[in-house]
Design a protein around this motif. Structure first.
Motif, PDB file in Angstrom:
ATOM      1  N   THR B 424      47.313 -18.141  41.062  1.00  0.00           N
ATOM      2  CA  THR B 424      46.319 -17.554  40.452  1.00  0.00           C
ATOM      3  C   THR B 424      46.761 -17.176  38.919  1.00  0.00           C
ATOM      4  O   THR B 424      45.697 -17.125  38.016  1.00  0.00           O
ATOM      5  CB  THR B 424      45.934 -16.497  41.080  1.00  0.00           C
ATOM      6  OG1 THR B 424      45.628 -16.960  42.663  1.00  0.00           O
ATOM      7  CG2 THR B 424      44.517 -15.814  40.588  1.00  0.00           C
ATOM      8  N   LEU B 426      48.189 -18.949  36.611  1.00  0.00           N
ATOM      9  CA  LEU B 426      47.732 -19.930  35.897  1.00  0.00           C
ATOM     10  C   LEU B 426      46.474 -20.151  35.833  1.00  0.00           C
ATOM     11  O   LEU B 426      45.976 -20.464  34.803  1.00  0.00           O
ATOM     12  CB  LEU B 426      48.695 -21.109  36.458  1.00  0.00           C
ATOM     13  CG  LEU B 426      50.162 -21.331  36.096  1.00  0.00           C
ATOM     14  CD1 LEU B 426      50.622 -22.531  36.718  1.00  0.00           C
ATOM     15  CD2 LEU B 426      50.435 -21.154  34.590  1.00  0.00           C
ATOM     16  N   GLN B 427      45.524 -19.617  36.708  1.00  0.00           N
ATOM     17  CA  GLN B 427      44.104 -19.933  36.588  1.00  0.00           C
ATOM     18  C   GLN B 427      43.770 -18.804  35.598  1.00  0.00           C
ATOM     19  O   GLN B 427      42.617 -19.299  35.098  1.00  0.00           O
ATOM     20  CB  GLN B 427      43.582 -19.764  38.020  1.00  0.00           C
ATOM     21  CG  GLN B 427      42.327 -20.555  38.441  1.00  0.00           C
ATOM     22  CD  GLN B 427      41.970 -20.199  39.906  1.00  0.00           C
ATOM     23  OE1 GLN B 427      42.314 -19.393  40.441  1.00  0.00           O
ATOM     24  NE2 GLN B 427      41.137 -21.236  40.320  1.00  0.00           N
ATOM     25  N   LEU B 428      44.133 -17.795  35.663  1.00  0.00           N
ATOM     26  CA  LEU B 428      43.463 -16.655  34.966  1.00  0.00           C
ATOM     27  C   LEU B 428      44.088 -16.921  33.647  1.00  0.00           C
ATOM     28  O   LEU B 428      45.226 -16.492  33.158  1.00  0.00           O
ATOM     29  CB  LEU B 428      43.942 -15.197  35.434  1.00  0.00           C
ATOM     30  CG  LEU B 428      43.095 -13.976  35.129  1.00  0.00           C
ATOM     31  CD1 LEU B 428      41.655 -14.219  35.404  1.00  0.00           C
ATOM     32  CD2 LEU B 428      43.638 -12.855  35.667  1.00  0.00           C
ATOM     33  N   ARG B 429      43.059 -17.344  32.463  1.00  0.00           N
ATOM     34  CA  ARG B 429      43.712 -17.595  31.285  1.00  0.00           C
ATOM     35  C   ARG B 429      43.670 -16.427  30.305  1.00  0.00           C
ATOM     36  O   ARG B 429      43.979 -16.374  29.163  1.00  0.00           O
ATOM     37  CB  ARG B 429      43.216 -18.848  30.499  1.00  0.00           C
ATOM     38  CG  ARG B 429      43.172 -20.163  31.533  1.00  0.00           C
ATOM     39  CD  ARG B 429      44.630 -20.410  31.849  1.00  0.00           C
ATOM     40  NE  ARG B 429      45.383 -20.987  30.926  1.00  0.00           N
ATOM     41  CZ  ARG B 429      46.540 -21.405  30.969  1.00  0.00           C
ATOM     42  NH1 ARG B 429      47.159 -21.447  32.399  1.00  0.00           N
ATOM     43  NH2 ARG B 429      47.554 -21.959  30.219  1.00  0.00           N
ATOM     44  N   ASP B 430      42.881 -15.488  30.652  1.00  0.00           N
ATOM     45  CA  ASP B 430      42.749 -14.219  29.534  1.00  0.00           C
ATOM     46  C   ASP B 430      42.636 -13.144  30.499  1.00  0.00           C
ATOM     47  O   ASP B 430      42.061 -13.048  31.341  1.00  0.00           O
ATOM     48  CB  ASP B 430      41.274 -14.355  28.952  1.00  0.00           C
ATOM     49  CG  ASP B 430      40.925 -13.213  28.298  1.00  0.00           C
ATOM     50  OD1 ASP B 430      41.825 -12.938  27.611  1.00  0.00           O
ATOM     51  OD2 ASP B 430      39.719 -13.171  27.963  1.00  0.00           O
ATOM     52  N   PRO B 431      43.563 -11.966  30.255  1.00  0.00           N
ATOM     53  CA  PRO B 431      44.385 -12.006  29.280  1.00  0.00           C
ATOM     54  C   PRO B 431      45.514 -12.666  29.278  1.00  0.00           C
ATOM     55  O   PRO B 431      46.168 -13.091  30.579  1.00  0.00           O
ATOM     56  CB  PRO B 431      44.876 -10.326  29.266  1.00  0.00           C
ATOM     57  CG  PRO B 431      44.128  -9.702  30.442  1.00  0.00           C
ATOM     58  CD  PRO B 431      43.258 -10.916  31.212  1.00  0.00           C
ATOM     59  N   ILE B 432      46.095 -13.444  28.118  1.00  0.00           N
ATOM     60  CA  ILE B 432      47.251 -14.438  28.292  1.00  0.00           C
ATOM     61  C   ILE B 432      48.575 -13.973  28.730  1.00  0.00           C
ATOM     62  O   ILE B 432      49.411 -14.888  29.037  1.00  0.00           O
ATOM     63  CB  ILE B 432      47.252 -15.102  26.767  1.00  0.00           C
ATOM     64  CG1 ILE B 432      47.856 -13.866  25.796  1.00  0.00           C
ATOM     65  CG2 ILE B 432      46.149 -15.550  26.265  1.00  0.00           C
ATOM     66  CD1 ILE B 432      48.262 -14.469  24.500  1.00  0.00           C
ATOM     67  N   PHE B 434      48.845 -13.203  31.751  1.00  0.00           N
ATOM     68  CA  PHE B 434      48.942 -13.834  33.178  1.00  0.00           C
ATOM     69  C   PHE B 434      49.490 -15.181  33.136  1.00  0.00           C
ATOM     70  O   PHE B 434      50.688 -15.324  33.692  1.00  0.00           O
ATOM     71  CB  PHE B 434      47.569 -13.934  33.787  1.00  0.00           C
ATOM     72  CG  PHE B 434      47.024 -12.704  34.494  1.00  0.00           C
ATOM     73  CD1 PHE B 434      47.534 -12.290  35.523  1.00  0.00           C
ATOM     74  CD2 PHE B 434      46.553 -11.764  33.565  1.00  0.00           C
ATOM     75  CE1 PHE B 434      46.968 -11.135  36.196  1.00  0.00           C
ATOM     76  CE2 PHE B 434      46.016 -10.563  33.951  1.00  0.00           C
ATOM     77  CZ  PHE B 434      46.255 -10.137  35.345  1.00  0.00           C
ATOM     78  N   PRO B 435      49.170 -16.250  32.438  1.00  0.00           N
ATOM     79  CA  PRO B 435      50.046 -17.503  32.397  1.00  0.00           C
ATOM     80  C   PRO B 435      51.350 -17.141  31.848  1.00  0.00           C
ATOM     81  O   PRO B 435      52.321 -18.031  31.974  1.00  0.00           O
ATOM     82  CB  PRO B 435      49.080 -18.345  31.568  1.00  0.00           C
ATOM     83  CG  PRO B 435      48.153 -17.641  30.939  1.00  0.00           C
ATOM     84  CD  PRO B 435      47.798 -16.471  31.526  1.00  0.00           C
ATOM     85  N   ALA B 436      51.227 -16.403  30.858  1.00  0.00           N
ATOM     86  CA  ALA B 436      52.450 -16.156  29.811  1.00  0.00           C
ATOM     87  C   ALA B 436      53.772 -15.691  30.827  1.00  0.00           C
ATOM     88  O   ALA B 436      54.857 -15.921  30.489  1.00  0.00           O
ATOM     89  CB  ALA B 436      52.289 -15.405  28.796  1.00  0.00           C
ATOM     90  N   ILE B 438      54.980 -16.796  33.423  1.00  0.00           N
ATOM     91  CA  ILE B 438      55.948 -18.062  33.867  1.00  0.00           C
ATOM     92  C   ILE B 438      56.917 -17.922  32.656  1.00  0.00           C
ATOM     93  O   ILE B 438      58.003 -18.411  33.102  1.00  0.00           O
ATOM     94  CB  ILE B 438      55.175 -19.500  33.957  1.00  0.00           C
ATOM     95  CG1 ILE B 438      53.786 -19.383  34.735  1.00  0.00           C
ATOM     96  CG2 ILE B 438      55.959 -20.554  34.101  1.00  0.00           C
ATOM     97  CD1 ILE B 438      54.127 -19.572  36.086  1.00  0.00           C
TER      98      ILE B 438
END
Lengths: 420, 495
Positions: B424, B426-432, B434-436, B438
């Motif tokens: 999830t 990676l799915q949530l792109r904002d706020p950044i 979350f993907p960051a 990784i």
């Protein structure tokens, strides 16, 4: 990292007489000046990082090719009835983010004037203070986009709101302040010393003063980079709507003022009496708790600014003292209520604007409200009908609407005569 | 007044300038006044609390010394009795302000189990900022005098010892033998104070604002809605909290130490690359050092320490860590965190005994390559054991903690069929952030190793001028650009 703390306790003699910190500060200052010169990270004022009521209203206004005849200003006291009435009038749901006009008013005004067509634009926003309305007037309602008539519906909350830390704390201010220089009113907008210091630091150091724009640009770049390095798996890519829904669920505090199309609707209501009266006495008791002189005088000054700017631009203004319930009215002391009314009337007289006290008109009963201050669509219809009736009879309004038409016709005619 | 506030931006330089402009004899009074202004800026009435406790401690502790030194033995109370009185007063106040609600809840729960419906009284108690820290400093002072150290003769010195504004709210917990003598030192202004102090302050603010505050968004989402995240997501979220609390508290400590250094004062360090610890015992030598050494000196050792039978040693460890957990907050999940720490310390000792018994320890020691591999393995294991503990620490309540632990337990199974589709974050792109995660989480882990390497190379002892200035400029830029309009309080302010 933390080893710095483990090892930094042994103080060493510096080879330089001036502290490294001050050298760093000087370099930072020079860098700041350099970044300012190249406008590093600057974004267009209407490149909004998050969509809010304010951003949608500004975007649509900016995209218009012509100026509307009538612009409505005000807080939710104006917004809620205006949109609600149009939902009833059109018998369709109205999307709050995208609907910025009053079809009902346009219709009624036409009927009262025997067919005169007017275009309207609704710039009333949730929480809008006179300070915000002043920025709208100053920065946006100008030149080709200046309307002929401005209708500003005000309530006592607009001048006495104890829950508002300062005029700079509203969502409208955040975006409107990007559109021009408001330094002439800085002492009113950031009256408290910490906010003022913050403002001055922003002026002194470009990256700090422009941090929202620079971080917005940086965020976009980082987001692009992340999309390339760690993309969302294709079958889990969410639609715009679903992505926002997920974010709101998981990170509710992020972008609290955000609103997008299809999220806030005003729906037609036919039931009588209308359902769901909300008791907001406790909220307003807090808002009215004390009359802060600085807040009151500051907002009155902004009110004067609106009227003054409008006069300079030949925009006729009608100030409307909005109706509120007696329950709400009694939360204010008689002295404060009188002060509010007297000062409002005095300002209107001073700037020779039309003033209509809807509260004292006797037209509105408790049943016309959805809470102690907001009219529901039924009450809103009464309000707009009365406004249209009064404005249709108001010589100053009619003159403004016609005079400007003539002036514009002449201007256009003059242009045609010029060689291409 | 928060360190990450504009108030502090005005307060600190003002006190700094006055301090160095005033003659020596006026400096300690100035710092004391400044410290009370700092404390009273929150709730002035609680200034009386810290003042009263200081006065009480100042007046009573000399009786310990008198009783101890009394050869006739005619003193009303023995030194031990005086110590008990002073420690009790301090703990009573801490108990009232910090544990009253918790105690009432416990009593109510107990009575309801017995079928008694008891309506607890409604209290209006607000926890005074920093009470846990200055109470511990007073107890340390009383115990040290009891053990034979000299009393502090000057009220002002004792008041500043507890009230010193850089360390007042969240430590580090100072030792009076280290701090009080500095008050009589005649400091001459040195540019190094500014350099080193400001470097620490900038570094501390960066840890807080740039890292901890962003990671907090992830931890908040993950712990509030564990059901929305996969097991591997939850693992990342747990890592995120591990780094959030580290950067939050280490950031606070940096600012505290940097602020103190501006006046020439040294306060103890609190962290030493804790996530490079190779066992839980080592972790506690690196994490919140001033608290762990306090617990060792004034709780674990008085209980009997490790110079006793194995089982008593384990009991002492368990009690120390459980109470250490409760010190952080009056809630079952903090107690659970302390209990967990006690248990893993005991298990670690048993594990070492097993390695010794089987001869594995010797085999590892004798093989350098194996020793290196084992060290890396130990660091990774320790980090994960600590992370599981953080779940109890961060959780809203015990149910929440078990929900998250439950998710973490299924990580191995999920990894067997792992695909990025499960994430999830990676799915949530904002706020950044979350993907960051990784990239950021491995980056932060590696940064620990890099800093450790630089430390080994003695880089920090004499970094080049340009590097120091460059780092400060970079931090100034980053802090000004990414400073939010309002930053959350430091986590340890609540303790």
């Amino acid at each position: 990292m933390e080893t710095a703390q483990a090892n930094s306790t042994s103080l060493r003699p510096s080879r330089f007489k001036v502290a490294k910190f001050f050298a760093a500060l000087a370099i930072f200052g020079a860098l700041s000046a350099g970044l300012s010169a190249i406008k590093f990270g600057a974004v267009s004022p209407d490149d909004f990082p998050v969509n809010t009521w304010t951003s949608w209203a500004i975007k649509e206004f900016q995209s218009r090719k012509t100026a509307p005849d009538v612009v409505f200003l005000g807080s939710s006291l104006m917004l809620v009835p205006l949109d609600g009435v149009d939902a009833d009038f059109t018998d369709k749901r109205i999307d709050g983010a995208l609907h910025h006009k009053s079809l009902f008013f346009e219709d009624k005004f036409g009927k009262y004037t025997g067919g005169q067509k007017v275009s309207t634009y609704n710039f009333a926003l949730p929480g809008e203070m006179p300070s915000d309305a002043a920025l709208i007037t100053k920065f946006l309602l100008k030149g080709q986009k200046a309307p002929k008539v401005l209708v500003y519906g005000v309530g006592p909350r607009d001048f006495i709101d104890n829950t508002l830390p300062s005029p700079a704390a509203t969502d409208p201010f955040r975006y409107l302040s990007r559109f021009g220089d408001w330094s002439d009113r800085v002492s009113l907008i950031v009256p408290e010393w910490q906010e003022r210091l913050n403002y001055e630091l922003g002026h002194l150091f470009y990256p700090y003063g422009n941090r929202q724009q620079i971080s917005q640009s940086a965020n976009k770049k980082v987001a692009g980079l992340l999309d390339a390095i760690v993309p969302c798996p294709p079958d889990r890519v969410l639609s715009f709507k679903d992505a926002i829904a997920l974010r709101r669920k998981l990170v509710p505090e992020h972008n609290p003022f955000e609103i997008n199309p299809d999220e806030c609707f005003f729906r037609p209501v036919t039931e009588t009496p209308r359902p769901g009266f909300a008791d907001n006495v406790a909220e307003y008791a807090k808002r009215y708790k004390t009359l802060k002189k600085e807040t009151f005088e500051g907002q009155m000054q902004f009110m004067a600014d609106i009227l003054s700017t409008a006069r300079d631009r030949n925009i006729h203004v009608m100030v409307v003292a909005m109706p509120i319930t007696e329950v709400n009215r009694k939360l204010l002391s008689d002295a404060n209520w009188e002060l509010y009314k007297t000062r409002l009337r005095a300002l209107a007289d001073h700037y020779e604007t039309s003033f209509y006290d809807m509260h004292d008109s006797g037209l509105f009963a408790f049943e016309d409200f959805q809470d102690t201050v907001h009219l529901h669509a039924g009450g809103g219809a009464k309000l707009l009908d009365e406004m249209a009736r009064v404005m249709a009879k108001d010589t100053a309004t009619i003159t403004a609407l016609q005079a400007r038409d003539d002036a514009q016709d002449k201007q256009l005619a003059g242009r045609k005569e010029q060689p291409l | 007044m928060l360190f990450n506030s504009l108030q502090y931006l005005v307060f600190l330089p003002t006190v700094f300038l006055l301090y160095w402009l005033l003659p020596q004899k006026a400096r300690v009074p100035l710092l004391l006044v400044a410290s009370y202004v700092f404390y009273c800026s929150w709730r002035p009435i609680y200034g009386l609390l810290i003042f009263g406790l200081t006065l009480g401690t100042f007046l009573l502790v000399p009786f310990i010394e008198k009783a101890r030194l009394s050869e006739t033995g005619k003193h009303i109370f023995s030194a031990k009795a005086w110590l008990t009185i002073i420690v009790s007063i301090n703990l009573l106040l801490l108990g009232i302000f910090k544990y009253a609600y918790f105690t009432l809840d416990m009593v109510k729960g107990g009575l309801s189990l017995a079928g008694i419906d008891w309506k607890e009284p409604h209290l209006h108690i607000i926890l005074p900022l920093g009470i846990s820290f200055f109470v511990f400093e007073f107890i340390h002072y009383a115990v040290e005098v009891y053990r034979g150290k000299p009393v502090v003769k000057s009220f002002m010195a004792l008041a500043l010892f507890a009230g010193f504004f850089p360390t007042q709210i969240a430590g580090p917990i100072k030792r009076y033998q280290d701090f009080v003598p500095q008050l009589t030192e005649k400091f001459k202004f040195k540019w190094e104070y500014v350099d080193e102090g400001m470097q620490l302050i900038l570094m501390g603010l960066a840890k807080k604002v740039l890292l901890a505050d962003n990671l907090a968004l992830v931890a908040q989402a993950g712990f509030a809605h564990p059901e929305n995240f996969s097991s591997v997501d939850t693992l990342f979220i747990t890592y995120a909290f591990a780094f959030q609390i580290f950067f939050d508290f280490a950031g606070y400590t940096d600012v505290a130490r940097g602020s103190a250094l501006l006046f020439g004062y040294k306060v103890p360090i609190n962290f030493n690359l804790p996530y490079l610890a190779h066992n839980v015992s080592d972790f506690w030598n690196r994490w919140h050092i001033s608290l762990s050494t306090w617990l060792r000196d004034y709780l674990f050792i008085p209980l009997g320490g490790s110079r006793c039978s194995l089982w008593l040693n384990y009991r002492n460890l368990f009690i120390t860590m459980a109470l250490g957990g409760l010190w952080h907050g009056a809630a079952p999940h903090f107690l659970a965190w302390g209990v967990y720490q006690g248990l893993v310390l005991i298990l670690h000792k048993e594990y070492l005994r097993l390695l010794e018994f089987t001869g594995i320890a010797k085999a590892i020691q004798n093989n350098p390559t194996l020793a290196k591999v084992y060290h890396v393995f130990s660091v990774i294991c320790t980090f994960h054991i600590v992370c599981i503990g953080w779940v109890f620490f961060r959780a809203e309540n015990m149910k929440n903690a078990w929900d998250v632990i439950g998710k973490l337990m299924t990580v191995p199974a999920e990894l067997m069929h792992f695909s990025l589709n499960q994430l999830t974050i990676l799915q949530l792109r904002d706020p950044i952030i979350f993907p960051a995660l990784i990239i950021l989480i491995p980056g932060l882990m590696i940064s620990h190793v890099v800093v450790n390497w630089l430390n080994d190379k003695s880089f920090y002892k004499n970094p080049p001028w340009a590097v120091q200035v460059g780092v400060m400029v970079a931090l100034m830029c980053l802090l000004t650009i990414f400073s939010p309009d309002s930053s959350p309080r430091f986590i340890y302010f609540q303790f």
